[in-house]
Design a protein around this motif. Structure first.
Motif, PDB file in Angstrom:
ATOM      1  N   SER A  56      53.325  12.791  77.124  1.00 56.98           N
ATOM      2  CA  SER A  56      52.804  11.663  76.364  1.00 56.98           C
ATOM      3  C   SER A  56      53.758  11.211  75.259  1.00 56.98           C
ATOM      4  O   SER A  56      53.851  10.020  74.958  1.00 56.98           O
ATOM      5  N   TYR A  85      53.802   2.627  71.343  1.00 52.58           N
ATOM      6  CA  TYR A  85      52.462   3.168  71.136  1.00 52.58           C
ATOM      7  C   TYR A  85      51.376   2.153  71.511  1.00 52.58           C
ATOM      8  O   TYR A  85      50.365   2.500  72.134  1.00 52.58           O
ATOM      9  N   ALA A 135      51.029   2.080  75.225  1.00 56.93           N
ATOM     10  CA  ALA A 135      50.699   3.362  75.857  1.00 56.93           C
ATOM     11  C   ALA A 135      49.265   3.816  75.602  1.00 56.93           C
ATOM     12  O   ALA A 135      48.675   4.517  76.432  1.00 56.93           O
ATOM     13  N   VAL A 189      55.131   7.406  75.030  1.00 61.52           N
ATOM     14  CA  VAL A 189      54.988   6.536  73.867  1.00 61.52           C
ATOM     15  C   VAL A 189      56.346   6.038  73.397  1.00 61.52           C
ATOM     16  O   VAL A 189      56.511   4.858  73.045  1.00 61.52           O
TER      17      VAL A 189
END
Length: 508
Positions: free
Chosen positions: A405, A414, A417, A409
């Motif tokens: 993750s 961000y 995502a 990102v």
């Protein structure tokens, strides 16, 4: 419309041709009952050797052509959608064991009629199976030399016969020689030079019919796999399925890599059909067929898929782009195939990562707002109108980021995502107030854009910069008003009238 049915002796070729011609000329104005009676008489005569054996080839062909024309309406054709009707068509198509297949005009017209029956009335597919249709088709395909036209028609009938018919699928799936023959036909079509085929059907059309049949077969098998209780049983049966069709893997890859794509629709038949079949065949255990080490280019499939993806990306910015609804249909299976390959082959993963989501991605604009293929994929993460595409592109990009993750990102931003990670319950850390790109420059963690490239904040703008921004907004709103589409009050004018904006003196 009773010329044909009123004939006392329907064995004479000239008489039946003239009578049927008169009936067909009046068919549009005749009643439904009259048309049904004519179809019933034609089916009866086609099934009666004591009658049709006296017809010459031209008369027999004309009867079949008339039957095909009449039976375009399901209501008219109900007497054809019977065991007698289907068997009569199979007999004249040369499919019955006692009849030789001579691949004549009569044979092909019978095949067309049979294909129409299977298309227009799904119930005839069971009748066809009950007459050993699938087995006889496979047998004739293996034993009889066929023209390209007949190969296409065989493929069309095989496709229709395997739609939601597990019995026909079982007969064909357990015949390795048949599957090898299908692969041979597809390869011959691939090797046909453009414009040299004598058939009215293009090689791509023939390939598509056999690929649709294969898709019916593998998905029917897959459906039975998914009904099992344990994951181990699923994997075992999936391997068995793949073993059955493993000989076709190189052929399916050839369809994708060697047949030129349609420029305005890169993911379309026959390429899309080949992808759909490959989606159901395991990579694990068959790596040497998917990525042959003895090949000059082991990752040829991956290279071609990347090329197709770039073409789709380029089309999205042109008037030739498909609608969102259309894209949400054809694009997800393509992305799933790429994800599957990236998960199972490290070299393929690295090649996709390098070309589609590089570490040195352009950050001069917010990620997803540029014109690169990376921006195209990232923009789809927030495409609310394409729910299936949004989910599958997220899975694909997450796979390229090693299902991490933090990497995800960092590569997509961000803001892009968070939807995918949240929907899939994937834990992630909140972004830092600032982060650094590959070159050390600070970036906005939410948009992924370099901070230096972001528009200046109003609180940090000089008076001259504010004046230029006000002038730019004034011009934009004036242009909008001149279109006549909408009338809005220019906020710059409104602010000036209220005293919120004043001209800057040189002394200021």
């Amino acid at each position: 419309m009773e010329f044909y049915t009123s004939l006392e002796d329907r064995r004479n070729s000239k008489s039946i041709t003239e009578a049927l011609g008169n009936d067909l000329a009046r068919s549009q104005a005749s009643s439904l009952q009259s048309r049904q009676n004519l179809v019933a008489a034609l089916v009866s005569d086609l099934a009666n050797e004591e009658i049709f054996s006296h017809w010459d080839a031209q008369a027999l062909l004309f009867v079949l052509q008339g039957l095909k024309m009449l039976c375009r309406e399901v209501e008219t054709a109900k007497n054809l959608y019977t065991t007698e009707g289907i068997r009569a068509l199979m007999r004249h198509a040369g499919l019955l064991p006692t009849v030789s297949l001579d691949d004549s005009a009569v044979t092909q017209e019978s095949l067309r009629c049979l294909a129409n029956c299977l298309l227009l009335d799904p119930g005839t597919r069971e009748l066809f199976y009950s007459q050993d249709g699938a087995d006889l088709l496979a047998s004739k395909l293996l034993s009889a030399p066929l023209s390209r036209d007949s190969e296409f028609l065989f493929g069309r009938i095989l496709f229709l016969a395997t739609v939601s018919n597990s019995k026909s699928v079982s007969v064909l799936a357990n015949n390795p020689e048949f599957l090898n023959k299908v692969g041979s036909i597809i390869c011959q079509c691939i090797d046909t030079q453009p414009g040299t085929s004598p058939s009215q059907f293009s090689p791509e059309m023939t390939i598509s019919e056999y690929l649709k049949m294969l898709f019916n077969m593998v998905t029917n098998f897959t459906s039975s796999v998914e009904s099992k209780d344990t994951a181990n049983a699923d994997r075992t049966l999936k391997q068995e399925l793949s073993a059955n069709y493993s000989s076709l893997i190189p052929t399916l890859i050839r369809v994708i890599t060697e047949i030129p794509c349609e420029p305005s629709a890169p993911i379309s038949p026959p390429h899309s059909h080949a992808m759909h079949v490959l989606l159901n065949i395991s990579i694990i255990g068959f790596e040497s067929l998917w990525f042959p080490e003895d090949s000059a280019e082991p990752l040829a499939l991956v290279t071609k898929l990347i090329e197709i993806l770039v073409s789709v990306s380029n089309l999205r910015s042109t008037e030739e782009s498909r609608s969102s609804e259309d894209m949400d249909t054809f694009f997800p299976p393509f992305l799933i195939l790429m994800s599957n390959i990236a998960k199972e082959n490290p070299a393929a993963h690295d090649l996709m990562k390098e070309q589609l989501l590089p570490d040195d991605i352009d950050r001069s604009k917010p990620l997803g707002k540029g014109r690169s293929v990376s921006d195209f994929l990232i923009s789809l993460l927030t495409a609310g109108a394409m729910s299936r595409t949004k989910d599958t592109v997220g899975e694909f990009l997450f796979t390229l980021c090693d299902q991490d993750s933090s990497k995800f990102v960092a590569h997509v931003g961000y803001g892009n995502a968070i939807g995918f990670l949240t929907n899939h319950g994937i834990p992630f850390a909140p972004p830092n107030s600032h982060s650094q790109g590959e070159d050390g420059a600070e970036i906005n963690p939410v948009t992924g854009q370099y901070l230096d490239n972001e528009p200046p904040d109003l609180s940090t703008m000089t008076d001259e910069e504010k004046e230029r921004e006000a002038e730019r907004l004034f011009v934009l709103f004036e242009r909008l008003n001149k279109t006549g589409v909408v009338k809005v009050k220019n906020p710059v004018v409104e602010a000036m009238q209220s005293g919120k904006i004043h001209e800057i003196d040189d002394q200021d």
